[in-house]
Write an enzyme that holds these catalytic residues in place. Structure first.
Site, PDB file in Angstrom:
ATOM      1  N   ASN A 160      -7.615  -2.985  14.430  1.00 51.06           N
ATOM      2  CA  ASN A 160      -8.991  -3.317  14.066  1.00 51.06           C
ATOM      3  C   ASN A 160      -9.050  -4.507  13.102  1.00 51.06           C
ATOM      4  O   ASN A 160     -10.076  -4.783  12.501  1.00 51.06           O
ATOM      5  CB  ASN A 160      -9.694  -2.098  13.443  1.00 51.06           C
ATOM      6  CG  ASN A 160      -8.996  -1.622  12.167  1.00 51.06           C
ATOM      7  OD1 ASN A 160      -8.041  -2.243  11.714  1.00 51.06           O
ATOM      8  ND2 ASN A 160      -9.475  -0.534  11.595  1.00 51.06           N
ATOM      9  N   HIS A 173      -7.236  -4.837  10.320  1.00 50.39           N
ATOM     10  CA  HIS A 173      -6.973  -4.568   8.903  1.00 50.39           C
ATOM     11  C   HIS A 173      -5.683  -5.222   8.432  1.00 50.39           C
ATOM     12  O   HIS A 173      -4.770  -5.460   9.216  1.00 50.39           O
ATOM     13  CB  HIS A 173      -7.013  -3.056   8.590  1.00 50.39           C
ATOM     14  CG  HIS A 173      -5.844  -2.261   9.095  1.00 50.39           C
ATOM     15  ND1 HIS A 173      -5.988  -1.047   9.734  1.00 50.39           N
ATOM     16  CD2 HIS A 173      -4.500  -2.475   9.037  1.00 50.39           C
ATOM     17  CE1 HIS A 173      -4.799  -0.568  10.035  1.00 50.39           C
ATOM     18  NE2 HIS A 173      -3.873  -1.415   9.627  1.00 50.39           N
ATOM     19  N   ASP A 192       0.812  -1.215   0.000  1.00 48.72           N
ATOM     20  CA  ASP A 192       0.000   0.000   0.000  1.00 48.72           C
ATOM     21  C   ASP A 192       0.846   1.265   0.000  1.00 48.72           C
ATOM     22  O   ASP A 192       2.063   1.220   0.206  1.00 48.72           O
ATOM     23  CB  ASP A 192      -0.956  -0.001   1.209  1.00 48.72           C
ATOM     24  CG  ASP A 192      -0.285  -0.476   2.498  1.00 48.72           C
ATOM     25  OD1 ASP A 192       0.952  -0.477   2.572  1.00 48.72           O
ATOM     26  OD2 ASP A 192      -1.010  -0.848   3.435  1.00 48.72           O
ATOM     27  N   GLU A 211      -9.744  -2.046   5.459  1.00 45.95           N
ATOM     28  CA  GLU A 211     -10.367  -1.788   6.758  1.00 45.95           C
ATOM     29  C   GLU A 211     -11.612  -2.670   6.937  1.00 45.95           C
ATOM     30  O   GLU A 211     -12.151  -3.180   5.952  1.00 45.95           O
ATOM     31  CB  GLU A 211     -10.794  -0.312   6.815  1.00 45.95           C
ATOM     32  CG  GLU A 211      -9.654   0.680   6.601  1.00 45.95           C
ATOM     33  CD  GLU A 211      -8.782   0.861   7.828  1.00 45.95           C
ATOM     34  OE1 GLU A 211      -8.926   0.087   8.805  1.00 45.95           O
ATOM     35  OE2 GLU A 211      -7.940   1.789   7.819  1.00 45.95           O
TER      36      GLU A 211
HETATM   37  C1  F6R Z   1       1.452  -1.426   6.187  1.00 44.71           C
HETATM   38  C2  F6R Z   1       0.182  -2.113   6.325  1.00 44.71           C
HETATM   39  C3  F6R Z   1      -0.613  -2.083   7.576  1.00 44.71           C
HETATM   40  C4  F6R Z   1       0.213  -2.415   8.819  1.00 44.71           C
HETATM   41  C5  F6R Z   1      -0.665  -2.377  10.072  1.00 44.71           C
HETATM   42  C6  F6R Z   1       0.138  -2.603  11.328  1.00 44.71           C
HETATM   43  O1  F6R Z   1       1.965  -1.607   4.869  1.00 44.71           O
HETATM   44  O2  F6R Z   1      -0.211  -2.663   5.372  1.00 44.71           O
HETATM   45  O3  F6R Z   1      -1.666  -3.007   7.443  1.00 44.71           O
HETATM   46  O4  F6R Z   1       0.783  -3.677   8.672  1.00 44.71           O
HETATM   47  O5  F6R Z   1      -1.298  -1.117  10.169  1.00 44.71           O
HETATM   48  O6  F6R Z   1       1.014  -1.518  11.492  1.00 44.71           O
HETATM   49  P1  F6R Z   1       2.127  -1.514  12.623  1.00 44.71           P
HETATM   50  O7  F6R Z   1       3.090  -2.581  12.269  1.00 44.71           O
HETATM   51  O8  F6R Z   1       2.728  -0.146  12.546  1.00 44.71           O
HETATM   52  O9  F6R Z   1       1.430  -1.771  13.914  1.00 44.71           O
END
Ligand code: F6R
Length: 244
Positions: free
Chosen positions: A136, A138, A67, A143
């Site tokens: 959450n 995701h 992403d 989401e």
């Molecule tokens: C990032 C991504 C997100 C993160 C998720 C956890 O490329 O795709 O889904 O993996 O938000 O983020 P952290 O590791 O910062 O807790």
């Protein structure tokens, strides 16, 4: 789903790096799907250290990130392009031309997403997809919602994700409100999936991913249906899951 319990973040990072490095050793031309965020930073550090020692060689590897924020240039220090260079690509012997991140600088969402789907499909989809998980549930920027997404698409970030990501910005106002993300279906096309998670704040999401109903209200729960998915998580992130 295989669940590997680690004592702490460092242990999680080392084990995840071992899985990725085994993939690259077994298939030097591996296609890797990569994630940003805080969780995989230790994994990237460990891989960079092994690469410097000559233990793992990324020269023939290609990568596709999940992403990117919409509206940020590739040079913006908050962009995922920048994150990947500074946390990983600049420290390994990868050919930068073989690294790919959705083009957040393209304001034409339809074209940006279509182009990304095309190049991921042309690469034959990842041999191994590395994922973090949001509080959450995701994955990527997919989401919770009424259905599982398919290909790359533009998303409006939820308040909880904006809040969680604001720790990396000077203020919450600066967090972009939109992003381009690989869809859940594309993520599921990867031949193997490796999820990393640490910390108590991920415990609910990890429980729902591994033991909850398969429900788009927790996008990560679909990984239960993948035939080769491994979760490597520390004690705190697994604190709500049964020990066996
Ligand atoms: C990032 C991504 C997100 C993160 C998720 C956890 O490329 O795709 O889904 O993996 O938000 O983020 P952290 O590791 O910062 O807790």
């Amino acid at each position: 789903m295989r669940i590997i319990r680690t004592v702490d973040y460092q242990d999680m990072s080392r084990k995840a790096a071992n899985v990725i490095s085994a993939q690259v050793i077994l298939k030097p031309t591996s296609v890797l799907g990569l994630a940003t965020g805080t969780t995989p930073i230790g994994t990237y550090k460990q891989l960079a250290a092994w690469c410097a020692k000559g233990d793992v060689d990324f020269s023939q590897v290609s990568t596709y990130n999940l992403d990117e924020y919409r509206g940020l240039s590739h040079e913006d220090v908050q962009s995922y392009h920048y994150f990947m260079r500074t946390n990983f690509f600049d420290h390994i012997n990868i050919n930068l031309a073989n690294t790919h991140v959705p083009d957040g600088s393209n304001p034409d969402a339809e074209a940006a997403c279509r182009d990304y789907d095309r190049i991921v499909a042309e690469a034959g989809y990842p041999d191994l997809q590395l994922l973090g998980i949001g509080r959450n549930g995701h994955i990527g920027f997919n989401e919770p919602g009424p259905y599982f997404s398919k290909g790359t698409h533009m998303v409006n970030l939820t308040e909880s994700t904006i809040k969680a990501n604001s720790r990396l910005f000077d203020s919450e106002d600066q967090v972009p409100r939109q992003a381009y993300t690989m869809g859940v279906q594309t993520i599921m096309y990867a031949r193997s999936i490796l999820v990393v998670a640490n910390g108590e704040e991920k415990a609910d999401a990890v429980y729902r991913m591994c033991y909850g109903p398969v429900d788009p209200q927790c996008p990560a729960s679909i990984l239960q249906l993948h035939t080769n998915c491994t979760v490597i998580a520390d004690e705190a992130a697994l604190s709500k899951c049964p020990r066996d």
